[in-house]
Design a protein around this motif. Structure first.
Motif, PDB file in Angstrom:
ATOM      1  N   ARG A   1       0.841  -0.872   0.574  1.00 26.84           N
ATOM      2  CA  ARG A   1      -0.209   0.191   0.062  1.00 26.84           C
ATOM      3  C   ARG A   1       0.921   1.213   0.450  1.00 26.84           C
ATOM      4  O   ARG A   1       2.104   1.092   0.699  1.00 26.84           O
ATOM      5  CB  ARG A   1      -0.863  -0.088   1.094  1.00 26.84           C
ATOM      6  N   LEU A   2       0.300   2.045  -1.197  1.00 25.27           N
ATOM      7  CA  LEU A   2       1.274   3.322  -1.035  1.00 25.27           C
ATOM      8  C   LEU A   2       0.480   4.274   0.101  1.00 25.27           C
ATOM      9  O   LEU A   2      -0.990   4.147  -0.304  1.00 25.27           O
ATOM     10  CB  LEU A   2       1.063   4.058  -2.102  1.00 25.27           C
ATOM     11  N   LEU A   3       1.324   4.699   1.295  1.00 24.42           N
ATOM     12  CA  LEU A   3       0.869   5.901   2.440  1.00 24.42           C
ATOM     13  C   LEU A   3       1.934   7.530   2.461  1.00 24.42           C
ATOM     14  O   LEU A   3       2.623   7.016   2.873  1.00 24.42           O
ATOM     15  CB  LEU A   3       0.566   5.235   3.491  1.00 24.42           C
ATOM     16  N   GLY A   4       1.422   8.339   1.169  1.00 25.82           N
ATOM     17  CA  GLY A   4       1.685   8.978   1.397  1.00 25.82           C
ATOM     18  C   GLY A   4       3.353   8.699   0.687  1.00 25.82           C
ATOM     19  O   GLY A   4       3.512   8.430  -0.361  1.00 25.82           O
ATOM     20  N   GLN A   5       4.851   9.376   1.343  1.00 24.03           N
ATOM     21  CA  GLN A   5       5.847   8.898   0.536  1.00 24.03           C
ATOM     22  C   GLN A   5       6.329   7.484   0.979  1.00 24.03           C
ATOM     23  O   GLN A   5       7.372   7.006   0.961  1.00 24.03           O
ATOM     24  CB  GLN A   5       6.446  10.146   1.034  1.00 24.03           C
ATOM     25  N   HIS A   6       5.787   6.816   1.748  1.00 24.01           N
ATOM     26  CA  HIS A   6       6.189   5.450   1.969  1.00 24.01           C
ATOM     27  C   HIS A   6       5.009   4.243   1.147  1.00 24.01           C
ATOM     28  O   HIS A   6       4.566   4.511   1.141  1.00 24.01           O
ATOM     29  CB  HIS A   6       4.985   5.094   4.224  1.00 24.01           C
ATOM     30  N   GLN A   7       6.089   3.491   1.061  1.00 28.47           N
ATOM     31  CA  GLN A   7       5.377   2.106   0.529  1.00 28.47           C
ATOM     32  C   GLN A   7       5.662   0.571   1.502  1.00 28.47           C
ATOM     33  O   GLN A   7       6.556   0.591   1.617  1.00 28.47           O
ATOM     34  CB  GLN A   7       6.370   1.332  -0.513  1.00 28.47           C
ATOM     35  N   ILE A   8       4.704   0.439   1.577  1.00 29.58           N
ATOM     36  CA  ILE A   8       4.070  -0.915   2.580  1.00 29.58           C
ATOM     37  C   ILE A   8       4.119  -1.930   2.063  1.00 29.58           C
ATOM     38  O   ILE A   8       3.211  -2.039   1.655  1.00 29.58           O
ATOM     39  CB  ILE A   8       4.268  -0.088   4.454  1.00 29.58           C
ATOM     40  N   SER A   9       4.732  -3.003   2.980  1.00 34.79           N
ATOM     41  CA  SER A   9       4.158  -4.371   2.294  1.00 34.79           C
ATOM     42  C   SER A   9       4.561  -5.046   3.234  1.00 34.79           C
ATOM     43  O   SER A   9       4.908  -5.118   4.252  1.00 34.79           O
ATOM     44  CB  SER A   9       5.241  -4.495   1.428  1.00 34.79           C
TER      45      SER A   9
ATOM     46  N   LEU B   1       7.429  -7.909   6.785  1.00 32.25           N
ATOM     47  CA  LEU B   1       7.068  -6.336   7.219  1.00 32.25           C
ATOM     48  C   LEU B   1       8.010  -5.266   6.386  1.00 32.25           C
ATOM     49  O   LEU B   1       8.892  -5.819   6.703  1.00 32.25           O
ATOM     50  CB  LEU B   1       6.707  -6.641   8.365  1.00 32.25           C
ATOM     51  N   GLU B   2       7.429  -5.019   5.401  1.00 33.02           N
ATOM     52  CA  GLU B   2       9.140  -3.732   4.657  1.00 33.02           C
ATOM     53  C   GLU B   2       8.610  -1.635   4.537  1.00 33.02           C
ATOM     54  O   GLU B   2       6.658  -2.385   4.189  1.00 33.02           O
ATOM     55  CB  GLU B   2       9.030  -4.429   3.708  1.00 33.02           C
ATOM     56  N   ASP B   3       8.535  -1.273   4.872  1.00 36.71           N
ATOM     57  CA  ASP B   3       8.947  -0.381   4.364  1.00 36.71           C
ATOM     58  C   ASP B   3      10.021   0.534   3.880  1.00 36.71           C
ATOM     59  O   ASP B   3      10.962   0.756   4.080  1.00 36.71           O
ATOM     60  CB  ASP B   3       8.148   0.654   5.576  1.00 36.71           C
ATOM     61  N   LYS B   4       8.968   0.901   2.985  1.00 36.20           N
ATOM     62  CA  LYS B   4       9.857   2.075   1.927  1.00 36.20           C
ATOM     63  C   LYS B   4       9.890   4.005   1.858  1.00 36.20           C
ATOM     64  O   LYS B   4       8.728   3.871   1.665  1.00 36.20           O
ATOM     65  CB  LYS B   4       9.816   1.425   0.079  1.00 36.20           C
ATOM     66  N   TYR B   5      10.110   4.060   2.529  1.00 31.00           N
ATOM     67  CA  TYR B   5      10.227   6.089   2.788  1.00 31.00           C
ATOM     68  C   TYR B   5      11.108   6.555   1.438  1.00 31.00           C
ATOM     69  O   TYR B   5      12.461   6.220   1.998  1.00 31.00           O
ATOM     70  CB  TYR B   5      10.563   5.868   4.381  1.00 31.00           C
ATOM     71  N   LYS B   6      10.367   7.535   0.524  1.00 31.03           N
ATOM     72  CA  LYS B   6      10.894   8.168   0.022  1.00 31.03           C
ATOM     73  C   LYS B   6      11.332   9.393   0.448  1.00 31.03           C
ATOM     74  O   LYS B   6      10.453  10.365   0.641  1.00 31.03           O
ATOM     75  CB  LYS B   6      10.048   8.475  -1.508  1.00 31.03           C
ATOM     76  N   SER B   7      12.399   9.852   1.073  1.00 31.29           N
ATOM     77  CA  SER B   7      12.732  11.147   1.692  1.00 31.29           C
ATOM     78  C   SER B   7      13.134  12.450   0.786  1.00 31.29           C
ATOM     79  O   SER B   7      12.584  13.316   1.157  1.00 31.29           O
ATOM     80  CB  SER B   7      13.845  11.165   3.091  1.00 31.29           C
TER      81      SER B   7
ATOM     82  N   THR C   1      16.434  10.345  -3.147  1.00 31.21           N
ATOM     83  CA  THR C   1      16.446   9.041  -1.970  1.00 31.21           C
ATOM     84  C   THR C   1      15.942   8.162  -1.667  1.00 31.21           C
ATOM     85  O   THR C   1      14.540   9.017  -0.904  1.00 31.21           O
ATOM     86  CB  THR C   1      17.338   9.734  -1.048  1.00 31.21           C
ATOM     87  N   MET C   2      15.756   6.759  -0.942  1.00 27.67           N
ATOM     88  CA  MET C   2      14.584   6.303  -0.442  1.00 27.67           C
ATOM     89  C   MET C   2      15.830   5.362   0.717  1.00 27.67           C
ATOM     90  O   MET C   2      16.404   4.634   0.627  1.00 27.67           O
ATOM     91  CB  MET C   2      14.227   5.380  -1.763  1.00 27.67           C
ATOM     92  N   TRP C   3      14.913   4.914   1.563  1.00 25.44           N
ATOM     93  CA  TRP C   3      15.357   4.580   2.363  1.00 25.44           C
ATOM     94  C   TRP C   3      14.622   3.427   2.904  1.00 25.44           C
ATOM     95  O   TRP C   3      12.944   2.978   2.664  1.00 25.44           O
ATOM     96  CB  TRP C   3      15.513   5.254   3.820  1.00 25.44           C
ATOM     97  N   ILE C   4      15.091   1.967   3.617  1.00 25.61           N
ATOM     98  CA  ILE C   4      14.276   0.910   3.622  1.00 25.61           C
ATOM     99  C   ILE C   4      14.521   0.041   5.333  1.00 25.61           C
ATOM    100  O   ILE C   4      15.454   0.152   5.046  1.00 25.61           O
ATOM    101  CB  ILE C   4      14.688  -0.303   2.107  1.00 25.61           C
ATOM    102  N   GLY C   5      13.606  -0.367   5.462  1.00 24.23           N
ATOM    103  CA  GLY C   5      13.347  -1.028   6.344  1.00 24.23           C
ATOM    104  C   GLY C   5      12.309  -2.239   6.758  1.00 24.23           C
ATOM    105  O   GLY C   5      11.046  -1.869   6.367  1.00 24.23           O
ATOM    106  N   ALA C   6      13.025  -2.951   7.442  1.00 16.33           N
ATOM    107  CA  ALA C   6      12.302  -4.484   6.979  1.00 16.33           C
ATOM    108  C   ALA C   6      12.685  -5.887   7.941  1.00 16.33           C
ATOM    109  O   ALA C   6      13.660  -5.221   8.914  1.00 16.33           O
ATOM    110  CB  ALA C   6      12.734  -5.246   6.164  1.00 16.33           C
TER     111      ALA C   6
END
Length: 300
Positions: A56-64, A106-112, A116-121
């Protein structure tokens, strides 16, 4: 001679609903083996699995969020052989191997920024290995392996066609059958921490089109699976856990296309795999890994 008969069917379906993407995937495989080595091995294996994933796309976040299950069953026998492909006696082993794997992701891709994109999983893995042998009780065991594995990473676009990246992750590998252990002692799951960084990109200059992908990785492993000879002639071997080991190296891929007619590709792998402070082998190189592998092709 080794006779294998395999059938596999798979499907993947993707559904988009506004800002949400759903993935449904499934596979099933049937595998039959007849293999006369130091005994005649006959096996029939069935496995199935797949994944359910929502992004799901939530603003600057792409959460899977994803769930990846799989199960497997292998039934087989081992019989003595005359080394001519014929059994010389009744089965000495009649086993039923059952495996079950569950992974939650669970993964969150945040486009700052635009570049630049930060990834946390975070991933949780649980694996079960069970063997029931009707003729050889020493083969029987029932073991479970599990681990939480976090990951962080970043990508940055230097240009629209040139990117740098880096990541830090924990890894996990449960033993497969044959590496799990004995009826009284279980081998440990292989785990470790890996850091990697690199660059990838493409470019064009007149009739020339080129691309590259270069990565350096450095992994400290615990309980790596290592097969060693059980006697001087090495007619049999055993698999144990290596307390500490190091894997590091470079993976390089290059491609070049000239005038849309001459396509050249080169892949280079440099590997430095070592024991770490081992009481017997010190920091020697691990056997079985060539330090350099180069593959190339030119197509016209």
């Amino acid at each position: 001679r080794r006779d294998v008969d395999a059938q596999r069917v798979a499907n993947k379906t993707t559904v988009r609903d506004g800002n949400t993407i759903y993935e449904f995937a499934a596979y099933a495989m049937n595998y039959s083996l007849w293999h006369p080595i130091d005994s005649i091995i006959e096996q029939n294996a069935k496995s199935m699995g797949g994944h359910l994933k929502a992004t799901r796309l939530l603003g600057q976040h792409q959460i899977s969020v994803a769930y990846l299950p799989s199960v497997g069953s292998t039934k087989g026998t081992a019989k003595p052989t005359n080394n001519q492909g014929a059994a010389t006696g009744p089965a000495t082993s009649n086993y039923d191997q059952q495996s079950k794997n569950d992974s939650f992701f669970l993964e969150d891709k945040y486009k700052s920024s635009d570049r630049t994109m930060w990834i946390g999983a975070l991933q949780y893995d649980r694996a079960n290995r069970k063997v029931t042998d009707a003729l050889l009780a020493s083969n029987n065991y029932d073991y479970a392996f599990k681990q939480w594995s976090p990951r962080v990473g970043v990508t940055h676009d230097l240009t629209p066609f040139n990117q740098v990246f880096a990541s830090l992750s924990r890894n996990f590998e449960a033993p497969m059958f044959g590496l799990t252990g004995t009826s009284t002692t279980a081998n440990q799951a292989q785990s470790g921490v890996t850091v990697e960084f690199g660059t990838r990109g493409e470019g064009r200059d007149g009739l020339h089109q080129y691309g590259w992908d270069a990565t350096y990785y450095h992994a400290h492993l615990q309980n790596e699976f290592l097969s060693v000879c059980a006697n001087n002639a090495c007619t049999t071997s055993t698999t144990t856990n290596l307390p500490k080991s190091l894997h590091q190296g470079v993976e390089l891929g290059l491609n070049h296309l000239y005038d849309r007619q001459v396509d050249s590709r080169l892949a280079l792998l440099y590997s430095d795999f070592r024991f770490v402070n081992n009481p017997t082998t010190g920091n020697n190189a691990l056997p079985g890994f060539p330090p350099i592998i180069v593959r190339g092709e030119v197509l016209y």
